[in-house]
Every structure is written in structure tokens, then in C-alpha cells.
Design a protein around this motif. Structure first.
Motif, PDB file in Angstrom:
ATOM      1  N   GLY A 373      -9.600 -91.234   9.527  1.00 33.65           N
ATOM      2  CA  GLY A 373      -9.308 -90.623   8.230  1.00 33.65           C
ATOM      3  C   GLY A 373      -8.950 -91.606   7.149  1.00 33.65           C
ATOM      4  O   GLY A 373      -8.707 -91.215   6.008  1.00 33.65           O
ATOM      5  N   ASN A 374      -8.930 -92.897   7.478  1.00 36.55           N
ATOM      6  CA  ASN A 374      -8.615 -93.934   6.494  1.00 36.55           C
ATOM      7  C   ASN A 374      -9.912 -94.598   6.064  1.00 36.55           C
ATOM      8  O   ASN A 374     -10.505 -95.375   6.810  1.00 36.55           O
ATOM      9  CB  ASN A 374      -7.649 -94.961   7.097  1.00 36.55           C
ATOM     10  CG  ASN A 374      -7.119 -95.933   6.071  1.00 36.55           C
ATOM     11  OD1 ASN A 374      -7.881 -96.556   5.342  1.00 36.55           O
ATOM     12  ND2 ASN A 374      -5.804 -96.078   6.018  1.00 36.55           N
ATOM     13  N   THR A 375     -10.364 -94.261   4.874  1.00 33.06           N
ATOM     14  CA  THR A 375     -11.643 -94.773   4.378  1.00 33.06           C
ATOM     15  C   THR A 375     -11.658 -96.291   4.300  1.00 33.06           C
ATOM     16  O   THR A 375     -12.673 -96.930   4.595  1.00 33.06           O
ATOM     17  CB  THR A 375     -11.940 -94.186   2.989  1.00 33.06           C
ATOM     18  OG1 THR A 375     -11.918 -92.761   3.069  1.00 33.06           O
ATOM     19  CG2 THR A 375     -13.309 -94.625   2.493  1.00 33.06           C
ATOM     20  N   MET A 376     -10.540 -96.880   3.936  1.00 30.10           N
ATOM     21  CA  MET A 376     -10.462 -98.324   3.801  1.00 30.10           C
ATOM     22  C   MET A 376     -10.716 -99.009   5.144  1.00 30.10           C
ATOM     23  O   MET A 376     -11.508 -99.946   5.246  1.00 30.10           O
ATOM     24  CB  MET A 376      -9.094 -98.721   3.251  1.00 30.10           C
ATOM     25  CG  MET A 376      -8.889-100.215   3.077  1.00 30.10           C
ATOM     26  SD  MET A 376      -7.309-100.556   2.288  1.00 30.10           S
ATOM     27  CE  MET A 376      -6.162 -99.796   3.438  1.00 30.10           C
ATOM     28  N   TYR A 377     -10.035 -98.535   6.208  1.00 31.00           N
ATOM     29  CA  TYR A 377     -10.251 -99.118   7.529  1.00 31.00           C
ATOM     30  C   TYR A 377     -11.694 -98.916   7.982  1.00 31.00           C
ATOM     31  O   TYR A 377     -12.295 -99.802   8.596  1.00 31.00           O
ATOM     32  CB  TYR A 377      -9.306 -98.490   8.548  1.00 31.00           C
ATOM     33  CG  TYR A 377      -7.868 -98.916   8.425  1.00 31.00           C
ATOM     34  CD1 TYR A 377      -7.516-100.094   7.781  1.00 31.00           C
ATOM     35  CD2 TYR A 377      -6.846 -98.139   8.960  1.00 31.00           C
ATOM     36  CE1 TYR A 377      -6.208-100.491   7.672  1.00 31.00           C
ATOM     37  CE2 TYR A 377      -5.518 -98.524   8.857  1.00 31.00           C
ATOM     38  CZ  TYR A 377      -5.201 -99.696   8.214  1.00 31.00           C
ATOM     39  OH  TYR A 377      -3.892-100.091   8.104  1.00 31.00           O
ATOM     40  N   GLU A 378     -12.227 -97.747   7.707  1.00 34.80           N
ATOM     41  CA  GLU A 378     -13.605 -97.457   8.120  1.00 34.80           C
ATOM     42  C   GLU A 378     -14.587 -98.418   7.454  1.00 34.80           C
ATOM     43  O   GLU A 378     -15.504 -98.947   8.097  1.00 34.80           O
ATOM     44  CB  GLU A 378     -13.959 -96.015   7.775  1.00 34.80           C
ATOM     45  CG  GLU A 378     -15.367 -95.610   8.189  1.00 34.80           C
ATOM     46  CD  GLU A 378     -15.682 -94.169   7.843  1.00 34.80           C
ATOM     47  OE1 GLU A 378     -16.807 -93.750   8.104  1.00 34.80           O
ATOM     48  OE2 GLU A 378     -14.796 -93.474   7.308  1.00 34.80           O
ATOM     49  N   GLN A 379     -14.394 -98.658   6.167  1.00 36.68           N
ATOM     50  CA  GLN A 379     -15.286 -99.577   5.455  1.00 36.68           C
ATOM     51  C   GLN A 379     -15.153-100.994   5.981  1.00 36.68           C
ATOM     52  O   GLN A 379     -16.140-101.712   6.148  1.00 36.68           O
ATOM     53  CB  GLN A 379     -14.981 -99.521   3.955  1.00 36.68           C
ATOM     54  CG  GLN A 379     -15.365 -98.201   3.303  1.00 36.68           C
ATOM     55  CD  GLN A 379     -14.863 -98.081   1.884  1.00 36.68           C
ATOM     56  OE1 GLN A 379     -13.894 -98.736   1.489  1.00 36.68           O
ATOM     57  NE2 GLN A 379     -15.506 -97.242   1.092  1.00 36.68           N
ATOM     58  N   MET A 380     -13.922-101.415   6.254  1.00 41.42           N
ATOM     59  CA  MET A 380     -13.698-102.749   6.817  1.00 41.42           C
ATOM     60  C   MET A 380     -14.371-102.873   8.178  1.00 41.42           C
ATOM     61  O   MET A 380     -14.998-103.891   8.496  1.00 41.42           O
ATOM     62  CB  MET A 380     -12.201-103.014   6.952  1.00 41.42           C
ATOM     63  CG  MET A 380     -11.460-103.192   5.644  1.00 41.42           C
ATOM     64  SD  MET A 380      -9.665-103.137   5.872  1.00 41.42           S
ATOM     65  CE  MET A 380      -9.447-104.274   7.228  1.00 41.42           C
ATOM     66  N   ALA A 381     -14.239-101.834   8.999  1.00 40.51           N
ATOM     67  CA  ALA A 381     -14.816-101.864  10.337  1.00 40.51           C
ATOM     68  C   ALA A 381     -16.336-101.960  10.278  1.00 40.51           C
ATOM     69  O   ALA A 381     -16.964-102.689  11.065  1.00 40.51           O
ATOM     70  CB  ALA A 381     -14.393-100.610  11.110  1.00 40.51           C
ATOM     71  N   LEU A 382     -16.936-101.245   9.345  1.00 40.12           N
ATOM     72  CA  LEU A 382     -18.391-101.291   9.211  1.00 40.12           C
ATOM     73  C   LEU A 382     -18.854-102.680   8.769  1.00 40.12           C
ATOM     74  O   LEU A 382     -19.879-103.185   9.253  1.00 40.12           O
ATOM     75  CB  LEU A 382     -18.857-100.233   8.211  1.00 40.12           C
ATOM     76  CG  LEU A 382     -18.783 -98.780   8.704  1.00 40.12           C
ATOM     77  CD1 LEU A 382     -19.036 -97.811   7.560  1.00 40.12           C
ATOM     78  CD2 LEU A 382     -19.789 -98.543   9.838  1.00 40.12           C
ATOM     79  N   VAL A 383     -18.106-103.295   7.862  1.00 35.14           N
ATOM     80  CA  VAL A 383     -18.458-104.653   7.424  1.00 35.14           C
ATOM     81  C   VAL A 383     -18.393-105.617   8.604  1.00 35.14           C
ATOM     82  O   VAL A 383     -19.309-106.425   8.819  1.00 35.14           O
ATOM     83  CB  VAL A 383     -17.517-105.119   6.289  1.00 35.14           C
ATOM     84  CG1 VAL A 383     -17.719-106.604   6.002  1.00 35.14           C
ATOM     85  CG2 VAL A 383     -17.750-104.305   5.027  1.00 35.14           C
ATOM     86  N   PHE A 384     -17.319-105.524   9.380  1.00 39.46           N
ATOM     87  CA  PHE A 384     -17.194-106.425  10.537  1.00 39.46           C
ATOM     88  C   PHE A 384     -18.291-106.157  11.565  1.00 39.46           C
ATOM     89  O   PHE A 384     -18.869-107.094  12.135  1.00 39.46           O
ATOM     90  CB  PHE A 384     -15.823-106.258  11.186  1.00 39.46           C
ATOM     91  CG  PHE A 384     -15.653-107.072  12.431  1.00 39.46           C
ATOM     92  CD1 PHE A 384     -15.602-108.458  12.371  1.00 39.46           C
ATOM     93  CD2 PHE A 384     -15.562-106.457  13.669  1.00 39.46           C
ATOM     94  CE1 PHE A 384     -15.465-109.221  13.520  1.00 39.46           C
ATOM     95  CE2 PHE A 384     -15.425-107.208  14.827  1.00 39.46           C
ATOM     96  CZ  PHE A 384     -15.375-108.596  14.757  1.00 39.46           C
ATOM     97  N   GLN A 385     -18.588-104.899  11.806  1.00 35.34           N
ATOM     98  CA  GLN A 385     -19.630-104.554  12.772  1.00 35.34           C
ATOM     99  C   GLN A 385     -20.975-105.162  12.371  1.00 35.34           C
ATOM    100  O   GLN A 385     -21.693-105.724  13.207  1.00 35.34           O
ATOM    101  CB  GLN A 385     -19.749-103.033  12.873  1.00 35.34           C
ATOM    102  CG  GLN A 385     -20.745-102.548  13.915  1.00 35.34           C
ATOM    103  CD  GLN A 385     -20.901-101.035  13.890  1.00 35.34           C
ATOM    104  OE1 GLN A 385     -21.143-100.456  12.830  1.00 35.34           O
ATOM    105  NE2 GLN A 385     -20.759-100.396  15.047  1.00 35.34           N
ATOM    106  N   GLN A 386     -21.305-105.089  11.083  1.00 36.33           N
ATOM    107  CA  GLN A 386     -22.581-105.633  10.597  1.00 36.33           C
ATOM    108  C   GLN A 386     -22.622-107.150  10.743  1.00 36.33           C
ATOM    109  O   GLN A 386     -23.624-107.723  11.178  1.00 36.33           O
ATOM    110  CB  GLN A 386     -22.780-105.233   9.139  1.00 36.33           C
ATOM    111  CG  GLN A 386     -22.983-103.743   8.928  1.00 36.33           C
ATOM    112  CD  GLN A 386     -22.885-103.335   7.468  1.00 36.33           C
ATOM    113  OE1 GLN A 386     -22.725-104.186   6.588  1.00 36.33           O
ATOM    114  NE2 GLN A 386     -22.964-102.044   7.203  1.00 36.33           N
TER     115      GLN A 386
END
Length: 457
Positions: A373-386
Motif C-alpha cells: 500500500g506504499n506507492t513510494m516503496y513499490e516504485q523503489m522496488a520496481l526500479v531495483f528489480q529492473q
């Protein structure tokens, strides 16, 4: 924390007008006396200070509070480590408002830390005086279970109940407000006390104030509903606005007619943790490779619209007296990551990396946890995953509900996780890190973004 600050007071406080530390319940900053390995902090309480029933705040209340923070049978883990250095409290027989804190060693931060805990009313939480008969030094010892009696358990039950809806009758402090209503999941209402003692301290302590007659805290569980209430002028104040919505509000002329937007310096920090107990992460070169895949500036740009600040650790870069400018963060570099992985003995194949550890094949893959539910963490996680994929490391994302997330962290059941901690603008006390305690006065958004690598990196 905001509500607690309106109900309770510490010996020292913050003047929000100029963001400086000033005496709170104490009438002045403590006198400091150093003798060998001990430091003595001599305090005097304000003569006007009193509880909700009109009884005076005394040194006995300070002693009771410290015993509550030390007692092993009270849920005090989040702050106990912060007051470990306080060895004893000496009461003045001739003045009930005077006392001395005996501390081990000395650091400049001790002045704040000796006055940075909320004083509790002994008459409400310990009406029989059960803790007053227990020596303070006894509670500082490892084996204090002998004091876990029926009387002390009753005190512990009251203290452990604080912060629950059924604690309204004992949730009272010396500050200018009282708890008037508490509807779980809906609202909390505070009302200003009549004839509050803080009004009688004179101009010198004008920062001890209670201005609004009533403060209503609305519990709004999601950002969309909160922002709608704000746009409909149903709220006076809203903090922690998601950055994308914050940017949109800056362009909304109708909204700006009624509200002002601010981006003050925050004392929050987001970090990435790697579980070094997992065999595949024990080699520091593996962790260093992962650090080179953390595009911190990219994460700040995507998740915080560049409002946040990169840092090499929990000290904000603008605190030049403590920040370490020579300690440089590892730059984002998939090439350097690959080099380090090879040096650590990892072998690259089409679907990733592997190596033999203790006679068994170990694949290099990462499960990344973060709070759902934390958009900021989700965006960070997607950047790291890529970016990890560019180096051939598969990363699976695991957003988890808060309780499940915390349980996983406490049980060390993770590969890697993103987490936030809150800091204190006046002192950097890292002792609570070992217990996941968060020393905080008040954080603000947007937070700083950082990565903390394992100590051996």
C-alpha cells in the motif's frame, strides 16, 4: 506522536517557533557535574507544573517514569535502550521538585536524552506506590524478576493499556490538552484544559502554549479519501501527502486560495537491508554488487520527484558537523556489480548466477519485502528489480501487510527489505537500532532516501 505531545510533557521540549531545544517541565536546563566515570544532571521542575487533578508534578513522578522505562515486565522495549546510561535517580529530601540523574560516562547528547522522555503521573498509574518501594538501581540489573509481583503486575497492566481506547481514564498528562473522545478508526478529539498551569509561566516560557480550544484528529485510512477531504475543505492540516498529488496541488489555483503547501526538512530515512545470515549474502563482495545496483538518484526521481536527498547513512547531509563527506555512496553500475559477483565466485549462466556453497548449488536470487500500500516503496522496488535484471539477478517483489511484514523482519525471514526510520533533529542516538526502536520527535515529508549497507561492506 503529535497526540502524545499534546497530552504529555518531557523535562525538555522543542520551541516550534525557532526549532530550538528549551526547558519543558524542567524550569531550566540541567546543571551538569562530572566526577570520574559518572555524570550528574541536576534538575529542577517548574513550580507551576501540575497534573490534571491539580496535584503537583514532582520528582517522584520522574522516578516512577524511569522505573516504568526500566521495568522488564512492562512493554517498554522501544525506549528502554535510550535510557540505559541513566544509572540512578537521587531525590532531594528538602525539595520535592528537585532531583539528580546519575549517568554512566558522558556524551554531549546526554543533556537532551536525560530530558527527552514523557513524564507519567504516578498517582494514576501506581496509586498504591508499588514501584516507589523498588530501588531504581535494582530495575537496571538483568535479574529483576523478583519484583514481578501482583502489585507491580497491576502497574504494568495499567501502563501496557496506555494507548488503547479503554485507557481514556488514565491517559492524562501535564500538557495543555485532555482526551475528550476516541472513536476507534474514526477520530480522536482533544480539548484544551481549563486554567492550564502553562499559562502562568510568563513570557519567558511562552512556547508552553495550548492555543486551539479543540483539536480533532480524523482517522482516514487511505490517501485518496484524505485528499478528497482536503480538497473539500473538511481538513485544516494534512501531512505526508504523496508526492505526485503534492505536485498537482501546487498547480491547483482554487486549492491554493485556502491552503499553503510546505516541504520542510524531514528526519525520516529509507534504507535497504540485506540479510547477511543467508549464505548467499555472506560474502561482502556480493553485498557490494547489490549496492551497485541501487540507483538511489533514480529512485528519488521516480518515487519522490527529486524532493528527497541521498545520504550514506542515517545522518542528514546538511548536518555538516556530523556528516562524513569522504564516505561516498557506491555509484549505480551494473558493470561493477558483475565484476564483483565474479570475484565472489558466482558463475553466470543464461538464467542468472550460481555457485557451490557447502557442497550445494546456491542460486543468486533476491526476495524483496516492503510494506504493501506504499506507492513510494513499490516504485523503489520496481526500479531495483529492473536494474538487478540488467546484471542477471532475478528479484521477486513481496508487498506485505504491516503486521506480517514486521513479523518477517523480526524473525529474520527475508533476503532484503526496504524500511523507513524516523530520526531526531537534535540528537543522533543509534542505540535503539538494535531493538528496532525509533527515536523521534516529529518527522515530516518528504523523507530522505538512503541505503545502509552491512557494516562489513
Amino acid at each position: 506522536m503529535q497526540i502524545i505531545n499534546l497530552l504529555y510533557q518531557s523535562l525538555l521540549t522543542v520551541d516550534l517557533e525557532d526549532n530550538t531545544l528549551k526547558p519543558g517541565l524542567a524550569s531550566a536546563f540541567p546543571e551538569v557535574e562530572r566526577k570520574d566515570s559518572l555524570t550528574f544532571f541536576h534538575y529542577q521542575l517548574r513550580p507551576e507544573a501540575e497534573w490534571s487533578d491539580g496535584s503537583p508534578v514532582t520528582a517522584q513522578d520522574v522516578a516512577f517514569t524511569l522505573k516504568v522505562l526500566k521495568a522488564p515486565f512492562i512493554r517498554n522495549e522501544s525506549i528502554r535502550s535510550q535510557v540505559e546510561f541513566i544509572q540512578d535517580i537521587q531525590l532531594d529530601a528538602s525539595d520535592p521538585k528537585k532531583f539528580t540523574l546519575v549517568c554512566q560516562g558522558f556524551t554531549p547528547e546526554m543533556q537532551l536524552l536525560t530530558g527527552d522522555f514523557f513524564i507519567l503521573p504516578a498517582y494514576l498509574l501506581d496509586p498504591q506506590g508499588s514501584l516507589s518501594a523498588i530501588p531504581f538501581t535494582a530495575l537496571s540489573q538483568a535479574d529483576s524478576t523478583q519484583y514481578n509481583t501482583a502489585h507491580t503486575r497491576a502497574v504494568a497492566a495499567r501502563c501496557n493499556k496506555l494507548g488503547s481506547p479503554d485507557s481514556k481514564d488514565i491517559l492524562q498528562g501535564s500538557a495543555g490538552y485532555r482526551l475528550a473522545e476516541w472513536a476507534t478508526g474514526q477520530h480522536v478529539v482533544l480539548k484544551r484544559k481549563d486554567n492550564w498551569w502553562g499559562k502562568n509561566t510568563g513570557h519567558a516560557a511562552s512556547y508552553l502554549n495550548a492555543n486551539p480550544e479543540q483539536i480533532n484528529f480524523q482517522i482516514i485510512p487511505d490517501n485518496t479519501t484524505a485528499l478528497l477531504a482536503l480538497k473539500n475543505a473538511q481538513l485544516d492540516v494534512l501531512d505526508n501527502i504523496p508526492v505526485n498529488e503534492f505536485e498537482q496541488l501546487q498547480q491547483d489555483g482554487n486549492f491554493l486560495k485556502n491552503y499553503e503547501l510546505h516541504t520542510p526538512q524531514g528526519y525520516d530515512l529509507i534504507y535497504a537491508a540485506i540479510n547477511t545470515r543467508k549464505a548467499r549474502f555472506r560474502d561482502k563482495r556480493t553485498r557490494q554488487a547489490i549496492a551497485h545496483l541501487m540507483d538511489v538518484n533514480g529512485m528519488i526521481r521516480v518515487s519522490q520527484q527529486s524532493y528527497a536527498t541521498p545520504t550514506v547513512g542515517p545522518i542528514p547531509p546538511d548536518r555538516k558537523d556530523f556528516y562524513h563527506p569522504q564516505l561516498q555512496p557506491r555509484p549505480y553500475s551494473p558493470e561493477q556489480a558483475v565484476t564483483l559477483l565474479k570475484a565472489a565466485g558466482w558463475i553466470q549462466e543464461q538464467n542468472g548466477w550460481y555457485r557451490n556453497l557447502n557442497g550445494q548449488r546456491e542460486d543468486l536470487r533476491i526476495e524483496l519485502l516492503y510494506r504493501a500500500g506504499n506507492t513510494m516503496y513499490e516504485q523503489m522496488a520496481l526500479v531495483f528489480q529492473q536494474h538487478a535484471a540488467k546484471a542477471g539477478i532475478p528479484v521477486s517483489l513481496q508487498p506485505l501487510e504491516g503486521n506480517v511484514y514486521n513479523q518477517k523482519i523480526e524473525q529474520l525471514d527475508y533476503d532484503m527489505h526496504f524500511r523507513g526510520i524516523s530520526g531526531n533533529p537534535f540528537v543522533f542516538n543509534f542505540k535503539p537500532f538494535s531493538t528496532q526502536a525509533l527515536p523521534a520527535r516529529a518527522g515530516s515529508t518528504p523523507p530522505a532516501l538512503a541505503r545502509l549497507r552491512a557494516i562489513s561492506c
